[in-house]
Structure formats: structure tokens, C-alpha cells
Design a protein around this motif. Sequence first.
Motif, PDB file in Angstrom:
ATOM      1  N   SER A  10       0.888  -1.116  -0.155  1.00 24.77           N
ATOM      2  CA  SER A  10      -0.072  -0.131   0.020  1.00 24.77           C
ATOM      3  C   SER A  10       0.708   1.452  -0.077  1.00 24.77           C
ATOM      4  N   HIS A  11       0.553   2.062  -1.035  1.00 32.26           N
ATOM      5  CA  HIS A  11       1.305   3.426  -0.756  1.00 32.26           C
ATOM      6  C   HIS A  11       1.372   4.131   0.466  1.00 32.26           C
ATOM      7  N   ASN A  12       0.021   4.201   1.094  1.00 33.91           N
ATOM      8  CA  ASN A  12      -0.113   4.627   2.339  1.00 33.91           C
ATOM      9  C   ASN A  12       0.725   4.086   3.361  1.00 33.91           C
ATOM     10  N   LYS A  15       4.354   5.107   3.030  1.00 32.13           N
ATOM     11  CA  LYS A  15       4.543   6.348   3.562  1.00 32.13           C
ATOM     12  C   LYS A  15       4.875   6.434   5.157  1.00 32.13           C
ATOM     13  N   GLU A  63      -5.306   7.441   9.244  1.00 28.62           N
ATOM     14  CA  GLU A  63      -4.906   8.210   8.031  1.00 28.62           C
ATOM     15  C   GLU A  63      -3.647   8.525   7.863  1.00 28.62           C
ATOM     16  N   SER A  64      -2.926   8.144   6.755  1.00 29.25           N
ATOM     17  CA  SER A  64      -1.505   8.173   6.767  1.00 29.25           C
ATOM     18  C   SER A  64      -0.621   9.600   6.865  1.00 29.25           C
ATOM     19  N   ASN A  65      -1.230  10.657   6.449  1.00 29.39           N
ATOM     20  CA  ASN A  65      -0.577  11.964   6.617  1.00 29.39           C
ATOM     21  C   ASN A  65      -0.771  12.290   8.035  1.00 29.39           C
ATOM     22  N   GLN A  97      -1.240  15.711  -2.088  1.00 27.25           N
ATOM     23  CA  GLN A  97      -1.007  14.445  -2.707  1.00 27.25           C
ATOM     24  C   GLN A  97      -2.274  13.682  -3.128  1.00 27.25           C
ATOM     25  N   PHE A  98      -3.110  13.795  -2.072  1.00 32.10           N
ATOM     26  CA  PHE A  98      -4.341  12.846  -2.488  1.00 32.10           C
ATOM     27  C   PHE A  98      -4.999  13.308  -3.565  1.00 32.10           C
ATOM     28  N   PRO A 158       4.938  11.976   1.383  1.00 36.29           N
ATOM     29  CA  PRO A 158       3.756  11.437   0.416  1.00 36.29           C
ATOM     30  C   PRO A 158       4.103  11.613  -1.100  1.00 36.29           C
ATOM     31  N   THR A 161       6.832   9.225  -2.325  1.00 39.81           N
ATOM     32  CA  THR A 161       6.247   7.912  -2.401  1.00 39.81           C
ATOM     33  C   THR A 161       5.323   7.724  -3.768  1.00 39.81           C
ATOM     34  N   TYR A 162       4.524   8.517  -4.072  1.00 40.13           N
ATOM     35  CA  TYR A 162       3.904   8.548  -5.365  1.00 40.13           C
ATOM     36  C   TYR A 162       4.809   8.864  -6.432  1.00 40.13           C
TER      37      TYR A 162
END
Length: 201
Positions: A10-12, A15, A63-65, A97-98, A158, A161-162
Motif C-alpha cells: 500500500s502506498h499509504n 509512507k 490516516e497516513s498523513n 498528494q491525495f 507523501p 512515495t507517489y
Amino acid sequence: MLVIWGRINSHNVKKVMWGAIECGLAYERREMGGSFGYTPEYLAKNPNRLVPMIEDGEVAVWESNAILRYLAAAHAPALWPADPAARAMGDQWMDWQFLYADAQRDAFLGCVRGGKDGSDPVVAKSAETCAALMAMLDDRLARTPFLTGTAFGIADIPMGTYAHTWFSLPIERPSLPHVEAWMDRLRQRPGFQTIAAVPFT
């Protein structure tokens, strides 16, 4: 010890793993989400049915951030500027980023999960939208070496990562010299190297 709940691709989750390393924290990652499903105990603490979530002693955060902000505030305040204006400059890119993640979704799923490339119309449209957004990021990075300002901070994680995914997909990309230079700086960080080594699938 910090516990990070979530599947590693998972990207999140990536992070948060990167953030923990930048904060100098040892952590244990426990599988959750995707093919692993969700336990009632997990959902009692994180009702979103999403990953990641962390447990830091008695503190549970999802919530990742929000997790990145918590980790910096609790364990590495130098990674999140104390000055409100400087902090807001970084925070806006963390939230932006979202928007970018939504734009990249079709390209990611098409290429990584569907075996397609930039010749696919859906992938191409997603890549075109991403390119326009990346041009905004390039303009920002023309003025400071990091999204936090002159030094690396949690705001870089964030989009870093993307952007790693963006540069890994089989799609056409415009020349973005400032983003590319920023990525070269990020690639030197052990936290980035950890998440970059994780397969996408």
C-alpha cells in the motif's frame, strides 16, 4: 515499539514506514487490509476499513498523513517546522498528494495490475493528468530543494512515495528537471530506499 498495521504494498503504508525510519523509530509491521482482511479488533480502533493505522503505546492513529504529522510531532519535531507559515507550506503539499493519487490511480492499476502501458487510452489519460500535476510540483521545487523548504521534512514523504511510482510506470513523461533532482535527493535517504525496494504488486 511502534506498530504499523497494513499490507506492505500500500502506498499509504509505505509512507508511514518511511516516516518511522526518518523519525529514528524501530517498528513492527503487522499485516492488515487487502487480502488479509480486517479483524474486529482493528476496526474498533480504525472504523474506516483502510490501512494504515499505528499504535504508539496507548495512542492509535489512522490516516497516513495524520500519522506522519503525529510521528514528527511526537518523535522528530525537526521534520515538521514549528513556524506556522513554513508548516502550512509543507502541509498543503501533503494534502495535495491525495489529488495526485486520484489522478495516478488508473495508470497505476492499468500498468501494475493490468499489464498495460502508456498506449492504453485509460492509462494515457491518467498519465496526461499526472503530468500536468507534476508540472505544478516541478514549479514548486524550482524554488526550494524540498517541499518543506530548505531541508527534508515529512511533507516530502507523501509525494515522494507517489513520484517513485510515477517514475516506475511504463508511460511517457515530460522533462521535469526539478522533480528529477528532488527525487535524486530522496533516493539517498534510507527510508526511501526501504519503500523503493517493495514490489508494487
